[in-house]
Design a protein around this motif. Sequence first.
Motif, PDB file in Angstrom:
ATOM      1  N   PHE A   1      55.692  45.412  51.180  1.00 42.15           N
ATOM      2  CA  PHE A   1      55.449  44.613  52.385  1.00 42.15           C
ATOM      3  C   PHE A   1      55.355  45.489  53.619  1.00 42.15           C
ATOM      4  CE2 PHE A   1      55.556  41.028  55.099  1.00 42.15           C
ATOM      5  CZ  PHE A   1      56.510  41.213  56.077  1.00 42.15           C
ATOM      6  N   SER A   2      56.203  46.479  53.694  1.00 35.59           N
ATOM      7  CA  SER A   2      56.277  47.284  54.906  1.00 35.59           C
ATOM      8  C   SER A   2      55.059  48.177  55.115  1.00 35.59           C
ATOM      9  CB  SER A   2      57.551  48.129  54.899  1.00 35.59           C
ATOM     10  OG  SER A   2      57.574  48.964  53.765  1.00 35.59           O
ATOM     11  N   ASP A   3      54.201  48.293  54.114  1.00 40.80           N
ATOM     12  CA  ASP A   3      52.978  49.093  54.268  1.00 40.80           C
ATOM     13  C   ASP A   3      51.916  48.356  55.082  1.00 40.80           C
ATOM     14  OD1 ASP A   3      52.952  50.624  50.938  1.00 40.80           O
ATOM     15  OD2 ASP A   3      54.053  51.113  52.774  1.00 40.80           O
ATOM     16  N   TYR A   4      52.072  47.038  55.190  1.00 37.87           N
ATOM     17  CA  TYR A   4      50.995  46.210  55.712  1.00 37.87           C
ATOM     18  C   TYR A   4      51.239  45.723  57.124  1.00 37.87           C
ATOM     19  CZ  TYR A   4      48.882  45.993  51.110  1.00 37.87           C
ATOM     20  OH  TYR A   4      48.269  46.310  49.927  1.00 37.87           O
ATOM     21  N   GLY A   5      50.168  45.787  57.935  1.00 35.62           N
ATOM     22  CA  GLY A   5      50.168  45.010  59.147  1.00 35.62           C
ATOM     23  C   GLY A   5      50.012  43.545  58.768  1.00 35.62           C
ATOM     24  N   MET A   6      50.636  42.663  59.534  1.00 39.01           N
ATOM     25  CA  MET A   6      50.607  41.232  59.220  1.00 39.01           C
ATOM     26  C   MET A   6      50.080  40.451  60.420  1.00 39.01           C
ATOM     27  SD  MET A   6      51.813  41.126  56.141  1.00 39.01           S
ATOM     28  CE  MET A   6      52.073  39.368  55.961  1.00 39.01           C
ATOM     29  N   GLY A   7      49.635  39.251  60.136  1.00 40.43           N
ATOM     30  CA  GLY A   7      49.134  38.455  61.256  1.00 40.43           C
ATOM     31  C   GLY A   7      48.946  37.004  60.890  1.00 40.43           C
ATOM     32  N   TRP A   8      48.551  36.242  61.904  1.00 43.17           N
ATOM     33  CA  TRP A   8      48.240  34.829  61.744  1.00 43.17           C
ATOM     34  C   TRP A   8      46.876  34.530  62.323  1.00 43.17           C
ATOM     35  CZ3 TRP A   8      51.430  31.547  59.080  1.00 43.17           C
ATOM     36  CH2 TRP A   8      52.734  31.983  58.840  1.00 43.17           C
ATOM     37  N   PHE A   9      46.136  33.709  61.606  1.00 44.28           N
ATOM     38  CA  PHE A   9      44.863  33.180  62.055  1.00 44.28           C
ATOM     39  C   PHE A   9      44.938  31.669  61.957  1.00 44.28           C
ATOM     40  CE2 PHE A   9      42.051  36.984  62.076  1.00 44.28           C
ATOM     41  CZ  PHE A   9      42.943  37.905  61.552  1.00 44.28           C
ATOM     42  N   ARG A  10      44.004  30.989  62.599  1.00 39.75           N
ATOM     43  CA  ARG A  10      43.970  29.533  62.475  1.00 39.75           C
ATOM     44  C   ARG A  10      42.526  29.049  62.452  1.00 39.75           C
ATOM     45  NH1 ARG A  10      46.374  27.797  68.466  1.00 39.75           N
ATOM     46  NH2 ARG A  10      44.512  28.360  69.690  1.00 39.75           N
TER      47      ARG A  10
ATOM     48  N   TRP B   1      52.878  47.382  60.959  1.00 39.38           N
ATOM     49  CA  TRP B   1      53.730  47.559  59.790  1.00 39.38           C
ATOM     50  C   TRP B   1      55.180  47.841  60.197  1.00 39.38           C
ATOM     51  CZ3 TRP B   1      56.397  52.082  59.081  1.00 39.38           C
ATOM     52  CH2 TRP B   1      55.987  53.159  59.859  1.00 39.38           C
ATOM     53  N   SER B   2      55.362  48.517  61.323  1.00 40.03           N
ATOM     54  CA  SER B   2      56.715  48.858  61.772  1.00 40.03           C
ATOM     55  C   SER B   2      57.355  47.748  62.591  1.00 40.03           C
ATOM     56  CB  SER B   2      56.675  50.123  62.608  1.00 40.03           C
ATOM     57  OG  SER B   2      55.979  49.879  63.820  1.00 40.03           O
ATOM     58  N   GLY B   3      56.537  46.813  63.051  1.00 43.28           N
ATOM     59  CA  GLY B   3      57.031  45.771  63.940  1.00 43.28           C
ATOM     60  C   GLY B   3      57.053  46.175  65.396  1.00 43.28           C
ATOM     61  N   ALA B   4      56.648  47.396  65.677  1.00 49.56           N
ATOM     62  CA  ALA B   4      56.741  47.905  67.044  1.00 49.56           C
ATOM     63  C   ALA B   4      55.625  47.387  67.944  1.00 49.56           C
ATOM     64  CB  ALA B   4      56.717  49.429  67.028  1.00 49.56           C
ATOM     65  N   SER B   5      54.520  46.976  67.356  1.00 40.60           N
ATOM     66  CA  SER B   5      53.371  46.563  68.148  1.00 40.60           C
ATOM     67  C   SER B   5      52.949  45.155  67.776  1.00 40.60           C
ATOM     68  CB  SER B   5      52.210  47.527  67.901  1.00 40.60           C
ATOM     69  OG  SER B   5      51.052  47.112  68.578  1.00 40.60           O
TER      70      SER B   5
ATOM     71  N   SER C   1      56.975  37.853  64.554  1.00 40.76           N
ATOM     72  CA  SER C   1      58.024  38.801  64.199  1.00 40.76           C
ATOM     73  C   SER C   1      58.013  39.000  62.692  1.00 40.76           C
ATOM     74  CB  SER C   1      59.391  38.307  64.671  1.00 40.76           C
ATOM     75  OG  SER C   1      59.718  37.065  64.059  1.00 40.76           O
ATOM     76  N   ARG C   2      58.708  40.022  62.231  1.00 36.24           N
ATOM     77  CA  ARG C   2      58.786  40.268  60.800  1.00 36.24           C
ATOM     78  C   ARG C   2      60.193  40.724  60.436  1.00 36.24           C
ATOM     79  NH1 ARG C   2      54.280  44.328  59.293  1.00 36.24           N
ATOM     80  NH2 ARG C   2      55.265  44.254  57.231  1.00 36.24           N
ATOM     81  N   ASP C   3      60.604  40.363  59.227  1.00 34.74           N
ATOM     82  CA  ASP C   3      61.894  40.751  58.682  1.00 34.74           C
ATOM     83  C   ASP C   3      61.615  41.468  57.371  1.00 34.74           C
ATOM     84  OD1 ASP C   3      64.377  40.943  57.431  1.00 34.74           O
ATOM     85  OD2 ASP C   3      65.070  39.019  58.218  1.00 34.74           O
ATOM     86  N   SER C   4      61.678  42.784  57.399  1.00 37.27           N
ATOM     87  CA  SER C   4      61.330  43.555  56.207  1.00 37.27           C
ATOM     88  C   SER C   4      62.332  43.348  55.082  1.00 37.27           C
ATOM     89  CB  SER C   4      61.224  45.033  56.565  1.00 37.27           C
ATOM     90  OG  SER C   4      60.128  45.250  57.433  1.00 37.27           O
TER      91      SER C   4
END
Length: 120
Positions: free
Chosen positions: A29-38, A53-57, A71-74
């Motif tokens: 999971f931590s390798d990936y940037g994540m997001g939401w679309f609609r 991926w780090s949650g920093a940006s 937000s993300r919870d690794s």
Amino acid sequence: QVQLVESGGGLVQAGGSLRLSCAASGRTFSDYGMGWFRQAPGKEREFVASISWSGASTRYSDSVKGRFAISRDSAKNTVYLQMNSLKPEDTAVYYCAAGLIGVRTKVDYWGQGAQVTVSS
């Protein structure tokens, strides 16, 4: 392969709040940037928010900036979208997305979608 499962959608009155969750399984999971679309009825799918991926940006579309927070919870392999001050125009199916080089560049995996309906 990454599997994404959204939860937390539903019906809410304008001005209310909802929190979407996206549980990821499979590859790291931590390798990936994540997001939401609609995607609203009759409209194209649009970007809502992303997190590195780090949650920093984080990044947001202009239409949700200041109202939504990603937000993300690794430890839980989960990404969240906190949606506040909801408007009827936020009504859409919300999709979780994962991208190795960032979802704003390329989405590698999609979730099945969660319906969010905001009544006026």
